[in-house]
Design a protein around this motif. Structure first.
Motif, mmCIF file in Angstrom:
data_model
loop_
_atom_site.group_PDB
_atom_site.id
_atom_site.type_symbol
_atom_site.label_atom_id
_atom_site.label_comp_id
_atom_site.label_asym_id
_atom_site.label_seq_id
_atom_site.Cartn_x
_atom_site.Cartn_y
_atom_site.Cartn_z
ATOM 1 N N TRP A 138 -39.053 54.339 -18.012
ATOM 2 C CA TRP A 138 -40.046 54.007 -18.661
ATOM 3 C C TRP A 138 -41.116 52.617 -18.213
ATOM 4 N N TRP A 139 -40.573 51.977 -17.869
ATOM 5 C CA TRP A 139 -41.233 50.545 -17.494
ATOM 6 C C TRP A 139 -42.026 50.665 -16.236
ATOM 7 N N MET A 164 -33.645 58.811 -22.880
ATOM 8 C CA MET A 164 -34.924 58.483 -23.285
ATOM 9 C C MET A 164 -35.443 57.385 -22.555
ATOM 10 N N GLY A 165 -34.913 56.640 -21.686
ATOM 11 C CA GLY A 165 -35.406 55.685 -20.782
ATOM 12 C C GLY A 165 -36.172 56.181 -19.585
ATOM 13 N N THR A 166 -36.150 57.435 -19.530
ATOM 14 C CA THR A 166 -36.940 57.936 -18.182
ATOM 15 C C THR A 166 -37.834 59.039 -18.821
ATOM 16 N N SER A 167 -38.805 59.262 -18.039
ATOM 17 C CA SER A 167 -40.088 60.251 -18.225
ATOM 18 C C SER A 167 -39.313 61.748 -17.957
ATOM 19 N N ALA A 168 -39.779 62.378 -18.976
ATOM 20 C CA ALA A 168 -39.193 63.881 -18.759
ATOM 21 C C ALA A 168 -39.876 64.701 -17.352
ATOM 22 N N LEU A 169 -40.977 63.976 -17.158
ATOM 23 C CA LEU A 169 -41.823 64.886 -15.787
ATOM 24 C C LEU A 169 -41.036 64.193 -14.388
ATOM 25 N N SER A 170 -41.158 62.807 -14.525
ATOM 26 C CA SER A 170 -40.754 62.195 -13.130
ATOM 27 C C SER A 170 -39.707 61.649 -13.155
ATOM 28 N N LYS A 171 -38.892 61.324 -14.086
ATOM 29 C CA LYS A 171 -37.358 60.884 -14.026
ATOM 30 C C LYS A 171 -37.326 59.628 -13.530
#
Length: 164
Positions: free
Chosen positions: A13-14, A3-10
Motif C-alpha cells: 500500500w505504501w 490488506m497491505g497490498t492493492s487488489a489490482l497491482s499486488k
C-alpha cells in the motif's frame, strides 16, 4: 488478499501514491489519545502495522491540549480507524464499548478485508453529540467522486466520502 497490498497491482500500500494524496487530519483530546495509543504512544506502531496506515501524532501542535492526528493509507483503512476513533470517544455506552472492541482488535491483529467491509456496512449512529469537544477537524478521504457527508455521531467532523 492481504490488506497491505492493492487488489489490482499486488503492490504494498505504501508504494501507491493515491494512499498519500489526501491525508486524514483532525484534532483529538489528549486523554483520548492516551486511551487509544497508550501512555507514551505505546500502541501507535502496532495500530499502524495492523491497520496498514501511517499515523502522525503532534501533541505540541495546539495550545488547547489537543493532538493533531494525521493518517495516510488505504481509504478503507482510514475509514475504519475514523469509525473506531468516533466510537471510542462516544458517551453512548453501546458505541463506546464497540469502539473499545475495535481498538482491542486493531491492537492485537491485522485488519482483514472482512473487518473493513463490516465497518463500512454499519450505518452511522445518530444522537450522540459527545464528540464535538473531543475530536474536531475537517477530514477528506480521497475517493474518485467526493461528496460531503456529516456523521451525526461524530459531531464536529465534516467528512468527504466517508461512506461512498
Amino acid at each position: 488478499m492481504d490488506m497491505g497490498t492493492s487488489a489490482l497491482s499486488k503492490k504494498p500500500w505504501w508504494t501507491l501514491p493515491e494512499n498519500f494524496h489526501v491525508p486524514m487530519v483532525f484534532h483529538m483530546e489528549e486523554d483520548q489519545e492516551e486511551l487509544i495509543f497508550g501512555h507514551g504512544d505505546t500502541y501507535l506502531r502496532c495500530i499502524e502495522v495492523h491497520s496498514h496506515t501511517l499515523i502522525q501524532l503532534e501533541s505540541w501542535f495546539t495550545a488547547t491540549g489537543q493532538t493533531r492526528v494525521t493518517v495516510v493509507g488505504p481509504h478503507r483503512a482510514r475509514q475504519w480507524l475514523l469509525h473506531m476513533f468516533c466510537c471510542v470517544g462516544s458517551q453512548d455506552s453501546y458505541h463506546h464499548a464497540r469502539g473499545l472492541e475495535m481498538l482491542e482488535h486493531v491492537r492485537s491483529q491485522p485488519l482483514t478485508n472482512d473487518d473493513l467491509v463490516t465497518s463500512i456496512s454499519v450505518p452511522p449512529y445518530t444522537g450522540d453529540l459527545s464528540l464535538a469537544p473531543r475530536i474536531s477537524g475537517t477530514i477528506c478521504l480521497s475517493v474518485p467522486q467526493p461528496s460531503p457527508y456529516q456523521v451525526i455521531g461524530c459531531s464536529g467532523f465534516h467528512l468527504s466520502s466517508l461512506y461512498p
